[in-house]
Motif scaffolding. Structure first.
Motif, mmCIF file in Angstrom:
data_model
loop_
_atom_site.group_PDB
_atom_site.id
_atom_site.type_symbol
_atom_site.label_atom_id
_atom_site.label_comp_id
_atom_site.label_asym_id
_atom_site.label_seq_id
_atom_site.Cartn_x
_atom_site.Cartn_y
_atom_site.Cartn_z
ATOM 1 N N ASP A 37 0.842 -1.192 0.000
ATOM 2 C CA ASP A 37 0.000 0.000 0.000
ATOM 3 C C ASP A 37 0.885 1.253 0.000
ATOM 4 N N ILE A 38 0.825 2.019 -1.086
ATOM 5 C CA ILE A 38 1.671 3.206 -1.218
ATOM 6 C C ILE A 38 1.418 4.202 -0.095
ATOM 7 N N PHE A 39 0.156 4.333 0.319
ATOM 8 C CA PHE A 39 -0.173 5.295 1.370
ATOM 9 C C PHE A 39 0.428 4.890 2.713
ATOM 10 N N GLU A 40 0.503 3.588 2.959
ATOM 11 C CA GLU A 40 1.125 3.115 4.203
ATOM 12 C C GLU A 40 2.630 3.338 4.154
ATOM 13 N N ILE A 41 3.230 3.115 2.974
ATOM 14 C CA ILE A 41 4.663 3.362 2.808
ATOM 15 C C ILE A 41 4.962 4.838 3.033
ATOM 16 N N ARG A 42 4.114 5.688 2.448
ATOM 17 C CA ARG A 42 4.320 7.127 2.603
ATOM 18 C C ARG A 42 4.210 7.536 4.071
ATOM 19 N N ASP A 43 3.255 6.980 4.780
ATOM 20 C CA ASP A 43 3.084 7.316 6.196
ATOM 21 C C ASP A 43 4.300 6.877 7.003
ATOM 22 N N ALA A 44 4.850 5.710 6.672
ATOM 23 C CA ALA A 44 6.045 5.229 7.368
ATOM 24 C C ALA A 44 7.227 6.164 7.112
ATOM 25 N N ILE A 45 7.359 6.616 5.862
ATOM 26 C CA ILE A 45 8.428 7.566 5.523
ATOM 27 C C ILE A 45 8.244 8.857 6.315
#
Length: 294
Positions: A37-45
């Motif tokens: 999930d790109i949005f989860e990756i972005r949130d982790a970043i």
């Protein structure tokens, strides 16, 4: 004495618990960076970006590089590289420079000149207010590799400078894609190195694309910070037919950071009819006339 012993023991236990929770935090974000999930990756970043520690920098670098064994994985999406590059610029750690250069050199040869198939308006999308505007910035899932490479260049410009950075930016200034050329100019401005002025001036004389042209001019004006002919050219560009070019010209006057630019923006504001450009001009005008400590 007994009280002091208990207090010391409590402090040590708390410190151990905090350290363990700290480890759990980083391990959790590391797992989330491998999500589909790109949005989860972005949130982790984001979470790794806005902590005081630089411990998460290598995890963000891993996200930037992606997973070579699974090319279609979401972890290799341009959006991930885009947000990872923005994060690395904020973190400011010089260990990011070689990886940013390596990633740009890997991805940029596949990019060609962008040919717009239909007239495009600024309402089709621009980037956030704290980043340079993009000619074709859309939703997270539609961020292209062109945008990602542009953000990589800007990150390089803001980090510790090196010969490899200089070579990369100069090569990018001659890239076939106009947005890459524009981003390279932005990066040169971010570096604030007067050595780039001759390179930018030479490229400006050859440039045909209006957006890349104003980006190069903006970089020159921002580095020079002088009310010269380049400054006057930017003020004339405030009336350009393309709203994105007008917006970029407004940002260029803000970079100049001299009150002499304020009247030109004030005049442009009176006739501007595009809401996003108008908002940018008002913000830049307010900045120029505001009182700030030297």
């Amino acid at each position: 004495m007994k009280f002091q012993y208990v207090l010391c023991l409590f402090f040590l236990l708390s410190l151990g618990l905090y350290s363990e929770q700290n480890d759990v935090f980083f391990e959790t974000q590391r797992k989330r960076l491998n999500s589909s999930d790109i949005f989860e990756i972005r949130d982790a970043i984001d979470r790794l970006t806005f902590i005081k520690s630089n411990r998460g920098v290598r995890d963000i670098l891993s996200a930037l590089e992606g997973t070579p064994n699974f090319p279609t994985s979401e972890t290799n999406a341009p959006a991930v590289k885009f947000y990872a590059a923005k994060a690395l610029a904020k973190k400011g750690d010089k260990i990011a420079v070689p990886v940013l250069i390596k990633t740009f050199q890997k991805e940029s040869p596949n990019l060609v000149e962008h040919n717009v198939t239909k007239p495009r308006k600024i309402s089709d999308g621009v980037s956030g207010r704290h980043s340079n505007s993009s000619p074709y910035f859309y939703e997270d899932g539609e961020i292209s590799m062109v945008l990602a490479c542009g953000e990589i260049l800007r990150a390089l410009g803001s980090l510790t400078f090196s010969e490899a950075t200089e070579t990369t930016l100069k090569q990018a200034l001659a890239h076939p894609n106009f947005y890459i050329r524009s981003s390279s100019a932005d990066a040169m401005y971010e570096s604030n190195r007067k050595e780039f002025l001759s390179t930018l001036s030479e490229s400006l004389g050859k440039e045909q694309n209006p957006y890349a042209k104003i980006s190069m001019l903006s970089a020159i004006v921002g580095i020079e910070r002088l009310p010269n002919q380049n400054f006057r050219t930017v003020t004339e560009t405030l009336s350009d037919i393309d709203p994105e070019v007008r917006k970029k010209a407004s940002e260029a006057l803000r970079r100049l950071d001299l009150r002499i630019a304020a009247p030109y923006l004030e005049k442009a504001i009176q006739v501007e009819n595009h809401p996003i450009v108008l908002s940018q001009m008002k913000e830049d005008y307010s900045y120029l006339i505001s009182f700030r400590n030297p």
